[in-house]
Design a protein around this motif. Structure first.
Motif, PDB file in Angstrom:
ATOM      1  N   ARG A 149      -0.121  -1.263  -1.056  1.00 25.71           N
ATOM      2  CA  ARG A 149       0.673  -1.067   0.159  1.00 25.71           C
ATOM      3  C   ARG A 149       0.369  -2.110   1.237  1.00 25.71           C
ATOM      4  O   ARG A 149       1.134  -2.276   2.177  1.00 25.71           O
ATOM      5  CB  ARG A 149       0.463   0.349   0.702  1.00 25.71           C
ATOM      6  N   GLN A 150      -0.789  -2.818   1.094  1.00 29.19           N
ATOM      7  CA  GLN A 150      -1.175  -3.815   2.093  1.00 29.19           C
ATOM      8  C   GLN A 150      -0.715  -5.227   1.729  1.00 29.19           C
ATOM      9  O   GLN A 150      -0.927  -6.161   2.504  1.00 29.19           O
ATOM     10  CB  GLN A 150      -2.705  -3.797   2.261  1.00 29.19           C
ATOM     11  N   ARG A 151      -0.057  -5.380   0.593  1.00 31.44           N
ATOM     12  CA  ARG A 151       0.387  -6.707   0.186  1.00 31.44           C
ATOM     13  C   ARG A 151       1.531  -7.200   1.069  1.00 31.44           C
ATOM     14  O   ARG A 151       2.323  -6.394   1.577  1.00 31.44           O
ATOM     15  CB  ARG A 151       0.843  -6.673  -1.275  1.00 31.44           C
ATOM     16  N   PRO A 152       1.635  -8.504   1.240  1.00 31.82           N
ATOM     17  CA  PRO A 152       2.722  -9.064   2.060  1.00 31.82           C
ATOM     18  C   PRO A 152       4.084  -8.703   1.473  1.00 31.82           C
ATOM     19  O   PRO A 152       4.265  -8.646   0.257  1.00 31.82           O
ATOM     20  CB  PRO A 152       2.480 -10.582   1.990  1.00 31.82           C
ATOM     21  N   HIS A 169      -0.359   8.346   2.886  1.00 31.10           N
ATOM     22  CA  HIS A 169       0.247   8.983   1.706  1.00 31.10           C
ATOM     23  C   HIS A 169       1.066  10.212   2.098  1.00 31.10           C
ATOM     24  O   HIS A 169       2.084  10.521   1.471  1.00 31.10           O
ATOM     25  CB  HIS A 169      -0.819   9.325   0.667  1.00 31.10           C
ATOM     26  N   TYR A 170       0.645  10.924   3.140  1.00 30.32           N
ATOM     27  CA  TYR A 170       1.446  12.049   3.629  1.00 30.32           C
ATOM     28  C   TYR A 170       2.726  11.559   4.293  1.00 30.32           C
ATOM     29  O   TYR A 170       3.814  12.106   4.058  1.00 30.32           O
ATOM     30  CB  TYR A 170       0.640  12.890   4.610  1.00 30.32           C
ATOM     31  N   LEU A 171       2.612  10.538   5.109  1.00 26.29           N
ATOM     32  CA  LEU A 171       3.789   9.997   5.785  1.00 26.29           C
ATOM     33  C   LEU A 171       4.777   9.408   4.789  1.00 26.29           C
ATOM     34  O   LEU A 171       5.999   9.508   4.955  1.00 26.29           O
ATOM     35  CB  LEU A 171       3.351   8.941   6.801  1.00 26.29           C
ATOM     36  N   GLU A 172       4.255   8.812   3.730  1.00 25.06           N
ATOM     37  CA  GLU A 172       5.114   8.271   2.675  1.00 25.06           C
ATOM     38  C   GLU A 172       5.882   9.407   1.988  1.00 25.06           C
ATOM     39  O   GLU A 172       7.087   9.304   1.739  1.00 25.06           O
ATOM     40  CB  GLU A 172       4.244   7.517   1.666  1.00 25.06           C
ATOM     41  N   SER A 192       0.351   1.880  10.364  1.00 25.15           N
ATOM     42  CA  SER A 192      -0.214   0.747   9.637  1.00 25.15           C
ATOM     43  C   SER A 192      -0.485   1.149   8.194  1.00 25.15           C
ATOM     44  O   SER A 192      -0.586   2.333   7.856  1.00 25.15           O
ATOM     45  CB  SER A 192      -1.518   0.284  10.302  1.00 25.15           C
ATOM     46  N   SER A 193      -0.616   0.159   7.334  1.00 22.80           N
ATOM     47  CA  SER A 193      -0.820   0.422   5.905  1.00 22.80           C
ATOM     48  C   SER A 193      -2.172   1.066   5.614  1.00 22.80           C
ATOM     49  O   SER A 193      -2.371   1.629   4.537  1.00 22.80           O
ATOM     50  CB  SER A 193      -0.688  -0.875   5.110  1.00 22.80           C
ATOM     51  N   ASP A 194      -3.114   0.980   6.549  1.00 28.11           N
ATOM     52  CA  ASP A 194      -4.426   1.597   6.341  1.00 28.11           C
ATOM     53  C   ASP A 194      -4.562   2.927   7.080  1.00 28.11           C
ATOM     54  O   ASP A 194      -5.659   3.454   7.242  1.00 28.11           O
ATOM     55  CB  ASP A 194      -5.541   0.646   6.758  1.00 28.11           C
ATOM     56  N   HIS A 195      -3.443   3.478   7.531  1.00 25.62           N
ATOM     57  CA  HIS A 195      -3.474   4.769   8.214  1.00 25.62           C
ATOM     58  C   HIS A 195      -4.046   5.821   7.260  1.00 25.62           C
ATOM     59  O   HIS A 195      -3.649   5.902   6.096  1.00 25.62           O
ATOM     60  CB  HIS A 195      -2.064   5.161   8.659  1.00 25.62           C
ATOM     61  N   PRO A 196      -4.983   6.671   7.707  1.00 22.26           N
ATOM     62  CA  PRO A 196      -5.619   7.638   6.800  1.00 22.26           C
ATOM     63  C   PRO A 196      -4.642   8.659   6.202  1.00 22.26           C
ATOM     64  O   PRO A 196      -4.916   9.228   5.138  1.00 22.26           O
ATOM     65  CB  PRO A 196      -6.661   8.329   7.687  1.00 22.26           C
TER      66      PRO A 196
END
Length: 506
Positions: free
Chosen positions: A366-369, A386-389, A379-383
């Protein structure tokens, strides 16, 4: 209390010995009641046969395969060995179904086609040996995939011919069964599943002779209702010892209830034998049922200091025991406003169970360009990424101007709309214009009106004693707990009643 402890202990022993049983569904069009799993791997099974001109309950075993829910194409094989109580009737049956599911993601629906590609059956009776000679069977369903529930409806066509003491062209007669099915209805969700159908069998036994010319020996009908329901229940067990660190805890118990009802009109039975000379008829109704405990599990014990005596204490204790609400310390703060993220995560936990933590590979991907952002403020590192997704992919909540605004509160209208959309029932509201029965109907936003109307119809919300729904008030955590408990009870209890009792008791 002692009886409950014994029952739980026995349930746990059964699970340790045999493992859990998947939801069987209705496995055969004649109806049948699935019972306990045996050490052999087969399940107890009962059904009713009418081949001798009167209803006879057969009992035995059936091999039930696992259903590969993740596959779009698969095959199911069933083997039955049944006998009557007096041993005079035996049945052997082998079935092979080929299933094809086709998903239409654009409208959130799935078509389901089940074809009976292999079918062998022999019934030994005092009146002769009935051997299946030919059959027709086609079944189709449409499944509406909503975030919380998969609802479905379907139908099937079936006709069978058995040869008595012989084969085609060389026999002592034929037995024909024509089956007319009302719509099959059912659902599946995190807390349970159901399948219900009502069918009419028409039976005709012919004597030997050319087709269309043979004498009719007897005819009859039977209306058969079938339902299989998997349900989740919660039972609180108080701890008696004084020197213990907790007052009690919840058990989560999953049961499967199987019911078969039949109402028949058959030839007259005189002292147990069919009197083919009588103009009188044998009529009656009866039912058979069975219940199987699939799982008994002790839930975690939340340690909360600020819910004792609160009106929502029981709701909060159960929801935190189920880990639907996360509690990071000893305080729940029931009177505080719940955030959008807290409510969204709780809804996901209700409809899907607690999501597994993402793997390191998933986080790197998920952090790839070039990977699209979920929301501008996530942000992609939000804890809780996976829930937001999950929330976005399943349409559970909408963002606000491309942001999620997870720390902001949400209104009662927003919370109710989220729950009703998860159920997929907002489309069942009447065509506008219409008014809800609430005193503050004019304050309800137009986008929330259908949801609030339907939430009232199915009992998710009731409003205040004065008749207000307060659509624009912020939702507090104790209010959210009541909404979520109502939502769970609707899934595991209200829908079950609607799909089973209402249909079988028509």
């Amino acid at each position: 209390m002692k009886h409950w402890i014994i029952k739980v202990a026995l349930s746990l022993l059964v699970i340790l010995l045999t493992g859990t049983i998947s939801h069987a569904g209705i496995i055969w069009m004649d109806g049948g009641v699935v019972g306990d799993l045996q050490i052999s791997g087969a399940n107890e099974y009962r059904e009713v046969t009418f081949v001798t001109g009167k209803p006879v309950v057969l009992r035995g075993l059936v091999q039930i395969p696992d259903v590969p829910e993740a596959s779009d194409t698969y095959r199911l094989n069933y083997d039955f060995e049944l006998t009557s109580a007096d041993g005079t009737i035996t049945l052997e049956r082998s079935l092979t179904y080929d299933v094809v599911k086709t998903e239409n993601a654009n409208i959130g629906q799935t078509t389901y086609e089940k074809t009976l590609t292999g079918y062998e059956e022999t019934i030994n009776t005092p009146n002769g040996i009935f051997t299946l000679g030919k059959y027709t069977f086609l079944e189709g369903r449409i499944i509406d995939n909503t975030p919380a529930v998969d609802y479905y409806s379907g139908n099937f066509l079936a006709e069978r011919t058995y040869y008595i003491d012989g084969a085609f062209g060389q026999n002592n007669g034929e037995f024909h069964v024509v089956t007319d099915a009302r719509p099959i209805v059912g659902y599946s969700h995190y807390w349970g599943a159901n399948e219900t159908q009502v069918i009419k069998h028409s039976f005709t036994q012919y004597g030997p002779g050319e087709p269309g010319e043979a004498e009719v020996i007897w005819s009859g009908t039977a209306d058969v209702g079938m339902a299989t329901t998997r349900k989740t229940d919660f039972s609180y067990q108080h701890t008696d010892p004084q020197n213990i660190s907790f007052r009690g805890n919840y058990f989560k118990i999953i049961r499967e209830e199987n019911v078969l009802t039949y109402d028949y009109n058959m030839p007259y039975a005189n002292e147990g034998a069919v009197d083919l000379e009588s103009i009188r008829r044998s009529t009656g109704e009866d039912h058979i049922s069975d219940e199987v405990i699939l799982e008994s599990k002790s839930l975690v014990i939340p340690r909360l200091r600020d819910i004792g005596g609160h009106w929502a204490e029981d709701n909060i204790f159960l929801l935190t025991s189920l880990e639907i609400f996360e509690v990071e310390n000893d305080y729940f703060v029931p009177g505080s406003v719940i955030s959008r993220l807290e409510f969204g995560k709780a809804v996901v936990n209700v409809i899907n169970g607690k999501l597994p933590e993402p793997t390191r590979t998933e986080i790197i991907q998920r952090q790839r360009p070039g990977v699209d952002k979920l929301y501008n403020d996530i942000s992609s590192d939000h804890p809780d990424y996976h829930y937001l997704e999950y929330i976005k992919e399943n349409g559970i909540m909408n963002g606000r101007s491309y942001d999620f605004k997870g720390n902001e509160p949400l209104t009662r209208a927003e919370a109710i709309t989220i729950l009703v959309r998860a159920l997929g029932i907002e489309y069942m509201a009447p065509a506008p214009p219409y008014d809800t029965h609430y005193a503050d109907n004019a304050a309800i936003p137009e986008w929330a009106k259908d949801a609030i109307y339907m939430a009232s119809e199915v009992g998710l919300v009731t409003g205040t004693p004065e008749g207000y729904i307060n659509p624009n008030a912020w939702v507090k955590k104790d209010e959210a707990s009541q909404m979520l408990i109502n939502f769970i009870n609707h899934l595991k209890d209200d829908i079950s009643y609607d799909y089973r009792e209402k249909i079988l008791n028509r």
